[in-house]
Every structure is written in structure tokens, then in C-alpha cells.
Design a protein around this motif. Sequence first.
Motif, mmCIF file in Angstrom:
data_model
loop_
_atom_site.group_PDB
_atom_site.id
_atom_site.type_symbol
_atom_site.label_atom_id
_atom_site.label_comp_id
_atom_site.label_asym_id
_atom_site.label_seq_id
_atom_site.Cartn_x
_atom_site.Cartn_y
_atom_site.Cartn_z
ATOM 1 N N ASN A 108 -10.292 5.445 -12.989
ATOM 2 C CA ASN A 108 -9.531 4.392 -13.637
ATOM 3 C C ASN A 108 -8.161 4.309 -12.983
ATOM 4 O O ASN A 108 -7.459 5.301 -12.875
ATOM 5 C CB ASN A 108 -9.365 4.665 -15.141
ATOM 6 C CG ASN A 108 -10.677 4.500 -15.866
ATOM 7 O OD1 ASN A 108 -11.544 3.747 -15.436
ATOM 8 N ND2 ASN A 108 -10.821 5.231 -16.955
ATOM 9 N N ILE A 109 -7.822 3.148 -12.530
ATOM 10 C CA ILE A 109 -6.562 2.961 -11.830
ATOM 11 C C ILE A 109 -5.424 3.240 -12.798
ATOM 12 O O ILE A 109 -5.384 2.714 -13.896
ATOM 13 C CB ILE A 109 -6.469 1.534 -11.268
ATOM 14 C CG1 ILE A 109 -7.604 1.323 -10.271
ATOM 15 C CG2 ILE A 109 -5.130 1.289 -10.607
ATOM 16 C CD1 ILE A 109 -7.798 -0.096 -9.848
ATOM 17 N N PRO A 110 -4.489 4.085 -12.362
ATOM 18 C CA PRO A 110 -3.357 4.396 -13.260
ATOM 19 C C PRO A 110 -2.570 3.139 -13.634
ATOM 20 O O PRO A 110 -2.419 2.244 -12.825
ATOM 21 C CB PRO A 110 -2.473 5.328 -12.412
ATOM 22 C CG PRO A 110 -3.336 5.804 -11.308
ATOM 23 C CD PRO A 110 -4.394 4.756 -11.089
ATOM 24 N N ASN A 111 -2.113 3.117 -14.859
ATOM 25 C CA ASN A 111 -1.278 2.011 -15.299
ATOM 26 C C ASN A 111 0.165 2.272 -14.887
ATOM 27 O O ASN A 111 0.559 3.407 -14.691
ATOM 28 C CB ASN A 111 -1.332 1.850 -16.822
ATOM 29 C CG ASN A 111 -2.677 1.336 -17.265
ATOM 30 O OD1 ASN A 111 -3.257 0.486 -16.632
ATOM 31 N ND2 ASN A 111 -3.171 1.887 -18.354
ATOM 32 N N VAL A 112 0.913 1.221 -14.785
ATOM 33 C CA VAL A 112 2.330 1.369 -14.485
ATOM 34 C C VAL A 112 3.024 1.936 -15.704
ATOM 35 O O VAL A 112 2.872 1.435 -16.816
ATOM 36 C CB VAL A 112 2.947 -0.005 -14.118
ATOM 37 C CG1 VAL A 112 4.428 0.125 -13.893
ATOM 38 C CG2 VAL A 112 2.274 -0.570 -12.887
ATOM 39 N N ARG A 113 3.731 3.016 -15.514
ATOM 40 C CA ARG A 113 4.485 3.621 -16.609
ATOM 41 C C ARG A 113 5.827 2.920 -16.701
ATOM 42 O O ARG A 113 6.501 2.725 -15.704
ATOM 43 C CB ARG A 113 4.685 5.112 -16.346
ATOM 44 C CG ARG A 113 5.322 5.823 -17.527
ATOM 45 C CD ARG A 113 5.539 7.264 -17.219
ATOM 46 N NE ARG A 113 6.498 7.360 -16.127
ATOM 47 C CZ ARG A 113 6.774 8.469 -15.465
ATOM 48 N NH1 ARG A 113 6.163 9.584 -15.762
ATOM 49 N NH2 ARG A 113 7.662 8.487 -14.507
ATOM 50 N N LEU A 114 6.210 2.568 -17.904
ATOM 51 C CA LEU A 114 7.490 1.868 -18.108
ATOM 52 C C LEU A 114 8.557 2.829 -18.534
ATOM 53 O O LEU A 114 8.317 3.811 -19.161
ATOM 54 C CB LEU A 114 7.331 0.761 -19.139
ATOM 55 C CG LEU A 114 6.266 -0.266 -18.787
ATOM 56 C CD1 LEU A 114 6.088 -1.239 -19.932
ATOM 57 C CD2 LEU A 114 6.612 -0.981 -17.523
ATOM 58 N N GLU A 158 1.605 7.040 -11.373
ATOM 59 C CA GLU A 158 1.755 5.627 -11.726
ATOM 60 C C GLU A 158 1.067 4.787 -10.661
ATOM 61 O O GLU A 158 0.474 5.326 -9.738
ATOM 62 C CB GLU A 158 3.246 5.255 -11.786
ATOM 63 C CG GLU A 158 4.063 6.106 -12.725
ATOM 64 C CD GLU A 158 5.546 5.793 -12.631
ATOM 65 O OE1 GLU A 158 5.937 4.921 -11.839
ATOM 66 O OE2 GLU A 158 6.320 6.430 -13.353
ATOM 67 N N SER A 159 1.149 3.471 -10.803
ATOM 68 C CA SER A 159 0.678 2.586 -9.746
ATOM 69 C C SER A 159 1.659 1.442 -9.582
ATOM 70 O O SER A 159 2.299 1.020 -10.544
ATOM 71 C CB SER A 159 -0.729 2.056 -10.039
ATOM 72 O OG SER A 159 -0.722 1.211 -11.159
ATOM 73 N N VAL A 195 0.838 -1.198 0.000
ATOM 74 C CA VAL A 195 0.000 0.000 0.000
ATOM 75 C C VAL A 195 0.877 1.253 0.000
ATOM 76 O O VAL A 195 0.636 2.198 -0.766
ATOM 77 C CB VAL A 195 -0.986 -0.018 1.193
ATOM 78 C CG1 VAL A 195 -1.656 1.334 1.378
ATOM 79 C CG2 VAL A 195 -2.018 -1.123 1.002
ATOM 80 N N GLU A 196 1.906 1.262 0.838
ATOM 81 C CA GLU A 196 2.805 2.424 0.884
ATOM 82 C C GLU A 196 3.500 2.639 -0.456
ATOM 83 O O GLU A 196 3.610 3.777 -0.932
ATOM 84 C CB GLU A 196 3.843 2.237 1.994
ATOM 85 C CG GLU A 196 3.268 2.409 3.376
ATOM 86 C CD GLU A 196 4.287 2.151 4.475
ATOM 87 O OE1 GLU A 196 5.502 2.217 4.205
ATOM 88 O OE2 GLU A 196 3.853 1.882 5.613
ATOM 89 N N MET A 197 3.970 1.549 -1.082
ATOM 90 C CA MET A 197 4.618 1.685 -2.393
ATOM 91 C C MET A 197 3.639 2.203 -3.431
ATOM 92 O O MET A 197 3.982 3.057 -4.247
ATOM 93 C CB MET A 197 5.220 0.352 -2.839
ATOM 94 C CG MET A 197 6.462 -0.036 -2.060
ATOM 95 S SD MET A 197 7.127 -1.636 -2.565
ATOM 96 C CE MET A 197 7.770 -1.235 -4.182
ATOM 97 N N ASP A 198 2.413 1.697 -3.397
ATOM 98 C CA ASP A 198 1.418 2.137 -4.370
ATOM 99 C C ASP A 198 1.115 3.621 -4.185
ATOM 100 O O ASP A 198 1.015 4.365 -5.163
ATOM 101 C CB ASP A 198 0.143 1.304 -4.249
ATOM 102 C CG ASP A 198 -0.739 1.435 -5.474
ATOM 103 O OD1 ASP A 198 -0.298 1.025 -6.569
ATOM 104 O OD2 ASP A 198 -1.862 1.956 -5.347
ATOM 105 N N MET A 199 0.997 4.073 -2.942
ATOM 106 C CA MET A 199 0.735 5.496 -2.692
ATOM 107 C C MET A 199 1.907 6.348 -3.185
ATOM 108 O O MET A 199 1.688 7.419 -3.758
ATOM 109 C CB MET A 199 0.455 5.742 -1.212
ATOM 110 C CG MET A 199 -0.885 5.186 -0.784
ATOM 111 S SD MET A 199 -1.432 5.678 0.885
ATOM 112 C CE MET A 199 -0.133 5.063 1.912
ATOM 113 N N ASP A 200 3.130 5.870 -2.992
ATOM 114 C CA ASP A 200 4.297 6.594 -3.513
ATOM 115 C C ASP A 200 4.255 6.683 -5.032
ATOM 116 O O ASP A 200 4.512 7.738 -5.609
ATOM 117 C CB ASP A 200 5.604 5.923 -3.066
ATOM 118 C CG ASP A 200 5.879 6.101 -1.582
ATOM 119 O OD1 ASP A 200 5.247 6.969 -0.943
ATOM 120 O OD2 ASP A 200 6.728 5.349 -1.067
#
Length: 132
Positions: free
Chosen positions: A126-132, A87-88, A76-81
Motif C-alpha cells: 500500500n502506497i504510503p500516504n502523505v503525512r501532514l 511518507e510519499s 521520482v527523486e522527491m518521492d524516494m526521499d
Amino acid sequence: DGRGRPCVEEGRILSYKLFIDDERFPPEGKEDEYVIARTPAEAMKIMAERGCPIFISFDHDLGGSLTAMQVVRAMVEMDMDFLQAGESFIPPEFDYYVHSQNPIGAANIRGLLNSYLEKRKWLYGNIPNVRL
């Protein structure tokens, strides 16, 4: 890449499943589908190297004072960061199962993950996608 970003091969994200339990193994016939972590530290190391899995099967009690709640809180902490940067960490298709024999511990895992993911969806749509 060591920062919890997903592994990429030829432009596609390599997804995986994580089984967190200090004693047991994944269901018979499905052992090859999972990466196994026996401790919270091992689970976090795997996620730092490979990114967040698309599925996690959690045991709560991981020996002594170690619990899977340490992993859930860190996720959860990493996702919030990551959300701060648009990003997510936890992927949109993330799912989980709690196979713990500890009913209170299982309820704690479900409670934190469900409430966080519901709040994230409410705040960000919409949940953000992970940016590569």
C-alpha cells in the motif's frame, strides 16, 4: 509549504491538476481545471509550493534542451526521499497523460513513471500516504 508537502485547508488536502507545455493550453473547456507550467523549473516551483498534483498532463519538449523528463526525474527523486521518512510525495491517486507529439519522449516519460510506480507498489505494498 515550500518542501513539496500538499496544501491543506481546514484539514483537507487541496488537490490540483498540472498541465506542462511550453506552447499549448489545456483542452478547451477545461482550462480552469489546470495549473499551467511552461518550463521544468516552473513545474517544480509549483510542486514545491503546492505538493504533487493528483494529475499531470505532460508535453515532452519544453523548448531548447528543456524536457518534461527533468520534472519526472525530480518527482521520482522527491518521492524516494519522502519514502525514507515513511511518507510519499506522489499521492496514491496520482495519474497522468502524455500529450507530447514526440513519440520517443512520450515513451520515456511513460517508461520512467510506470516502472517507478510499479516498483514502489511492489516494494511498499500500500502506497504510503502523505503525512501532514
